[in-house]
Design an enzyme around this catalytic site. Sequence first.
Site, mmCIF file in Angstrom:
data_model
loop_
_atom_site.group_PDB
_atom_site.id
_atom_site.type_symbol
_atom_site.label_atom_id
_atom_site.label_comp_id
_atom_site.label_asym_id
_atom_site.label_seq_id
_atom_site.Cartn_x
_atom_site.Cartn_y
_atom_site.Cartn_z
ATOM 1 N N CYS A 106 0.831 -1.210 0.000
ATOM 2 C CA CYS A 106 0.000 0.000 0.000
ATOM 3 C C CYS A 106 0.860 1.251 0.000
ATOM 4 O O CYS A 106 0.505 2.255 -0.627
ATOM 5 C CB CYS A 106 -0.957 -0.012 1.191
ATOM 6 N N THR A 107 1.993 1.200 0.669
ATOM 7 C CA THR A 107 2.914 2.335 0.673
ATOM 8 C C THR A 107 3.502 2.532 -0.719
ATOM 9 O O THR A 107 3.551 3.660 -1.227
ATOM 10 C CB THR A 107 4.028 2.128 1.718
#
Length: 156
Positions: free
Chosen positions: A45-46
């Site tokens: 997600c980062t």
Amino acid sequence: MTVTTGEKAPDFTLPASNGEDVKLSDFQGKNVVLYFYPKDMTPGCTTQACDFRDKHDEFKDLDAVILGVSTDPMARHEKFIDKYGLPFLLLADEEHEAAELFGVWKLKKNFGKEYMGIERSTFILDKEGNVVKEYRKVKVKEHIDEVLAYIKENMK
């Protein structure tokens, strides 16, 4: 419920990282990249958020707004934004209302455990609020380039 390409996107209202409640329909008149992701501060997600950050100006030049949605609370979104300098809104879908509307709230399996969570997905909406492209079960690598290329080629 699930969303179908060519149909009007279902509207929803969620708290956003700008301190306001935003409605999806507030963005009519712009192209919208609506991406659902599992959890702030996790590796995939980062990477995805930073890829959108790094291409943000290119999306903006195409009159496209990026909206990220997860079930994380606003406080966690704020830390995520601050840590990685994210220039777009994150929406807190704590009750997974929007995720269910878009059919991305799914039974997931990880290390033998089953649980409900967001299946990484991206939807592109045209200026009238119609779903023109959907990407489900997204793999992060090169996804943002694929989304950007689609908008460049199809959303004049």
